[in-house]
Design a protein around this motif. Structure first.
Motif, short mmCIF file in Angstrom:
data_model
loop_
_atom_site.label_atom_id
_atom_site.label_comp_id
_atom_site.label_asym_id
_atom_site.label_seq_id
_atom_site.Cartn_x
_atom_site.Cartn_y
_atom_site.Cartn_z
N PRO B 400 0.81 -1.21 0.00
CA PRO B 400 0.00 0.00 0.00
C PRO B 400 0.85 1.28 0.00
CG PRO B 400 0.12 -0.91 2.20
CD PRO B 400 0.93 -1.82 1.32
N GLN B 401 2.16 1.13 0.15
CA GLN B 401 2.97 2.33 0.32
C GLN B 401 3.53 2.87 -0.99
OE1 GLN B 401 5.48 1.77 3.90
NE2 GLN B 401 5.90 3.96 3.59
N ARG B 402 3.64 4.19 -1.04
CA ARG B 402 4.10 4.83 -2.27
C ARG B 402 5.47 5.45 -2.07
NH1 ARG B 402 -1.05 5.88 -5.16
NH2 ARG B 402 -1.96 3.85 -4.73
N PHE B 403 6.27 5.40 -3.11
CA PHE B 403 7.57 6.07 -3.10
C PHE B 403 7.77 6.76 -4.44
CE2 PHE B 403 7.84 2.49 -0.23
CZ PHE B 403 8.37 3.08 0.91
N ALA B 404 8.54 7.83 -4.39
CA ALA B 404 8.84 8.54 -5.63
C ALA B 404 10.25 8.16 -6.09
CB ALA B 404 8.75 10.04 -5.40
N ILE B 405 10.39 8.03 -7.41
CA ILE B 405 11.72 7.82 -7.99
C ILE B 405 11.95 8.96 -8.97
CG2 ILE B 405 13.16 6.30 -9.39
CD1 ILE B 405 11.57 3.95 -8.47
N PRO B 406 13.09 9.62 -8.89
CA PRO B 406 13.32 10.72 -9.84
C PRO B 406 13.27 10.21 -11.28
CG PRO B 406 15.25 10.38 -8.43
CD PRO B 406 14.20 9.45 -7.96
N ARG B 407 12.51 10.90 -12.12
CA ARG B 407 12.34 10.42 -13.49
C ARG B 407 13.66 10.39 -14.23
NH1 ARG B 407 7.26 12.96 -15.58
NH2 ARG B 407 8.50 14.60 -16.47
#
Lengths: 142, 762
Positions: B400-407
């Motif tokens: 359920p957890q979200r993380f951002a990855i630099p594009r």
């Protein structure tokens, strides 16, 4: 003898006095986003208006029994980062005289690092604490 | 440039105002070191900006004052009354000149020589009446404290969160349309507003780079050198504050490169280099850092000389200096008071040296790296963190957890179950083979210690971290989001897996992953590529990669990978024929389709080729492989679709010519703009209704009257019309000259002929 304003809070049945100069605000913490791979006292992140605060489980930090995590928190700022220190309940802010800790108070290590003295509230001795000492610094966390 | 000048004026004015008190205090006590430093910094800054903005008079004044103040700082001169007066006169004059520039009036320069002369030792000050300057004009730009911008930004974020909350509640309440419309309007206003507020903090690094070519040219000319400069990455966005902090260091580094790095033309010739020095300034984003690189092809840093100077300056004793590694010796350049060049020129300063540059960069949490190759050049890389920068990210989910990855770090995202993907357990490691690449695989749930129920196929995010690429396996890929990333608390950053925290629009805090940290955590060891100097990189011919495929006519052909957008299967019923060419419907657009053989029955593989603007489809039987093309291409005769034949695995393969593909099949719309001669059609309603649309479609501009344009071609149905007009007639056969009015080809041909006659565009 130092006179000062203290915020009286409760934590696992104990009463603590928090120097009001450390306290930025007192809030109810909503949803906490857990953070993987961090020390257990870091409960996660929470949004406080537009700010992200790091939620610290004070019970874990002080080796107190854990039951349902509290939702009240005292917001403090350490090195430019905001932390929400969870407490069970909050009383009021009043002025007390701060006395040095008597030699005969046997505190364990965690409490010793945060204790700054003792205030007397209606005859009850209350430990005065510096919450920022509970915030894990880089050196501690690494 | 204008904007820079405005900024300079505002800044100088502001500093002067702040300085007024210092000046008075210094006058009272000339021995006051702090005041002296403040005034020195002021004239130094003015000098720096003047070189930038090409203001020779101000440059001369400030340079002269700086010289004197430097002498005072070094204890070579005592700040006596005449000296103080002379310096103050120069400071006043700078203020007057700045006001004059702002009002675009000229100021008599006759007194300036006297002012400068008065700075010399043992001179009495010449008292000058201040020049008459009209009252200050209203400024067109406002300088704001970053603090205020910060508050604006945080207020804005609050507003967005409040709007989201409101929107959620309104949606739940089933509101009436009027309320919804009002909310909609509020939403779009808030969104616009947020963009604007965000932009107040962000600035393209172009603000820093745009003045460089001119500055390089002028600086080079002033030291008798010729330097060409290449500027790249101007579109990289950076926090305004950081741009300001980086301005002086960058100017300083570039001046150093020209003055000290790049040799004089004669010396370059002797060293077998081009006479023209080369300087490359570039900015790029790498993970959570912006890297600004300044590379010159000059002499590099002479570490022996640097060490000798360090010994002379008594920084450390000779033995310990000689024992330093080459890199540490190179770092001596950052010691205060050391310069590798002996004489002081107007171009690069004294005292204010690389130590100040490094201090400025470190102040914003950046770091500066040097790579020097004696005789070949110097590369200086400034890394500054992205803190507060807006980063385009892709949001991925683990459970359920979200993380951002630099594009920026993401090369590609594929599904685990994709056709060209295999995943193998190799000992304790997991390797993913994506087409022809074999990459280590890191499961994000394992790395983060999260358990996630495996419901669907995982997504494989291929990330590159500079030294190598690897695969991060995640449960889901959500969407792209532009996020303001801030550093997280030390306790969180300490685990090394996160680059910062952010608050997306949904109001749930999210962490951004540090891909390099994840690789390190998973024990991925990439062998660092050896540092290649710029020269070598340029001389190396990069291998061209190509997509190898089996064409519809069963021949094996290849097309350069750089023009391939993607390969996909397309239903044959999406292919149509219009105007004699095959067309393909993709994503709601129609693109030309090239086919070298009969179409297969149900579905056809189409290679989408793009040159960035235009798209062309190429139908193939099947893709085969991605290959490195050998250097030798045997060109084909006569040009056309195939540019030549190359050997791949000892088999001849025809290589398609992308230039020809786009020239021949590119959209006609592109062609239309290239020739837009005017056709005057008069007021004839028939021509207007029937011919004009046809002409417009063919790319001509249709107007009523020629309006004296000599290249205009007139059309008319009037048999008595002007001699030069193209006459149309109503009957197919029969009497009269002119063209049958429904003969489209003939009309266009006639126009074409006229065009040739006039010497038109074609």
């Amino acid at each position: 003898m130092n006179q000062g304003l203290f915020l009286i809070a409760h934590l696992a049945g104990r009463t603590i006095a928090i120097g009001s100069d450390q306290v930025e605000s007192v809030v109810d913490i909503g949803t906490i986003t857990p953070v993987p791979r961090v020390p257990p006292l870091v409960l996660g992140l929470a949004a406080l208006r537009s700010r992200v605060v790091t939620v610290i489980d004070t019970r874990v930090a002080l080796d107190l029994p854990r039951d349902t995590p509290a939702t009240r928190a005292v917001i403090i700022q350490v090195d430019g980062h905001h932390y929400a220190m969870l407490v069970d309940a909050l009383d009021d802010v009043s002025a007390f005289a701060l006395h040095p800790l008597a030699n005969g108070v046997p505190l364990d290590a965690a409490w010793r690092t945060i204790a700054t003295g003792i205030v007397e509230r209606d005859g009850e001795p209350v430990i005065a604490v510096d919450l920022s000492s509970l915030v894990p610094t880089l050196a501690l966390a690494a | 440039m204008d904007e820079l000048l405005q900024e300079f004026i505002a800044e100088t004015r502001e500093t002067l105002e702040a300085l007024a008190g210092e000046i008075v205090a210094w006058e009272a006590d000339p021995a006051d070191r702090a005041r002296l430093d403040a005034i020195f910094r002021f004239v130094h800054t003015v000098k720096g900006s003047c070189g930038f903005l090409d203001l020779p008079r101000l440059a001369r004044l400030s340079h002269a004052a700086e010289d004197v103040l430097a002498a005072v700082r070094d204890g070579k001169r005592t700040p006596d009354r005449p000296l103080v007066n002379a310096v103050l006169a120069v400071v006043d004059r700078i203020g007057e000149l700045v006001e004059a520039i702002d009002q675009q009036v000229s100021l008599d320069s006759s007194g300036e020589d006297l002012l400068i002369a008065a700075l010399a030792e043992g001179r009495e000050v010449v008292v000058q009446a201040p020049a008459k300057v009209a009252p200050r004009s209203a400024s067109r730009s406002v300088r704001l404290s970053v603090d205020l911008l910060d508050r604006m930004m945080s207020g804005m974020s609050d507003m967005v969160l409040a709007r989201n909350e409101l929107a959620r509640r309104v949606r739940d309440e089933n509101p009436d349309p009027a309320l919804e419309a009002a909310l909609e309007r509020l939403s779009s206003t808030v969104a616009d507003m947020r963009d604007t507020v965000t932009r107040t903090r962000m600035q393209k690094i172009d603000a820093l780079f745009s003045a460089l070519p001119r500055m390089v040219r002028d600086t080079a000319a002033s030291v008798g050198k010729s330097v060409s400069v290449v500027v790249e990455g101007s579109e990289v966005e950076l926090d305004r504050e950081m741009i300001e902090v980086m301005r002086d260091p960058l100017v300083h580094i570039i001046r150093n490169a020209i003055d000290h790095g790049i040799e004089a033309p004669a010396a370059r010739r002797a060293a077998g280099k081009r006479e023209n020095g080369r300087l490359s300034v570039s900015a790029r984003q790498a993970g959570n850092q912006i890297i600004v690189e300044i590379i010159d092809d000059g002499a590099g840093i002479d570490t022996d000389r640097l060490v000798a100077r360090a010994i002379a300056a008594g920084i450390r004793d000779e033995r310990s200096l000689r024992a330093l590694s080459p890199r540490q010796q190179l770092d001596l350049i950052f010691e205060p008071g050391l310069s590798s060049k002996d004489e002081v020129t107007e171009v690069s300063g004294r005292g204010v040296g690389m130590d100040v540059v490094r201090a400025a960069i470190e102040q914003i949490g950046g770091r500066i790296e040097l790579d020097s190759v004696r005789g070949r050049g110097l590369r200086i890389a400034i890394n500054v963190p992205l803190t507060l920068s807006i980063i385009p990210t892709i949001v991925v989910g683990v459970g359920p957890q979200r993380f951002a990855i630099p594009r920026q770090a993401i090369e590609e995202i594929v599904s685990e179950e994709g056709a060209a993907i295999r995943i193998d357990h190799v000992g304790s490691a997991v390797l993913a083979t994506v087409r022809d690449r074999r990459l280590p695989l890191v499961a994000l749930d394992r790395t983060l210690g999260l358990t996630s129920p495996r419901e669907a196929a995982r997504m494989l995010v291929i990330v590159g971290i500079g030294v190598g690429s690897f695969v991060v396996a995640v449960d889901s890929v959500h969407d792209t989001e532009e996020l303001v990333i801030k550093p997280a608390a030390p306790a969180i950053m300490a685990c090394g897996l996160f680059a910062g925290q952010t608050l997306p629009d949904n109001g749930r805090p999210m962490l951004m992953l540090d891909c390099a940290g994840i690789a390190a955590d998973a024990g991925l060891n990439f062998v660092r590529e050896t540092v290649v100097t710029d020269d070598a990189a340029v001389d190396e011919v990069p291998r061209v990669q190509a997509l190898l495929f089996r064409d519809l006519d069963d021949a094996v052909r290849a097309v350069p990978l750089s023009v391939v957008d993607r390969v996909e299967a397309s239903a044959v019923d999406r292919v149509g024929v219009s105007g004699g060419t095959q067309r393909l419907v993709v994503d709601g657009a129609i693109i030309p389709l090239i086919a070298q053989g009969p179409m297969p029955e149900a579905s056809v593989n189409v290679v989408r080729l793009t040159d960035g603007a235009t798209m062309v489809g190429y139908a193939i039987a099947e893709p085969l492989d991605i290959v490195d093309l050998p250097e030798g291409i045997v060109p084909s005769q006569g040009g056309g679709l195939v540019q030549g034949v190359v050997l791949v695995d000892d088999r001849p393969v025809e290589l398609l010519d992308p230039f020809w593909l786009f020239a021949a099949e590119g959209r006609p719309a592109v062609q239309a703009v290239t020739h837009a001669p005017v056709i005057a059609i008069g007021t004839d309603p028939w021509i207007r209704n029937f011919v004009a649309p046809m002409l417009t479609q063919a790319g001509y501009t249709v107007v009523e009257a020629a309006d004296g344009r000599s290249d205009a071609i007139r059309l008319t149905q009037d048999s008595e019309g002007e001699g030069s007009a193209i006459r149309l007639r109503a009957t197919a056969q029969g009497a009269g000259e002119g063209i049958y009015r429904y003969d489209r080809g003939a009309i266009l041909n006639a126009i074409e002929d006229r065009m040739m006659a006039i010497g038109g565009v074609r």
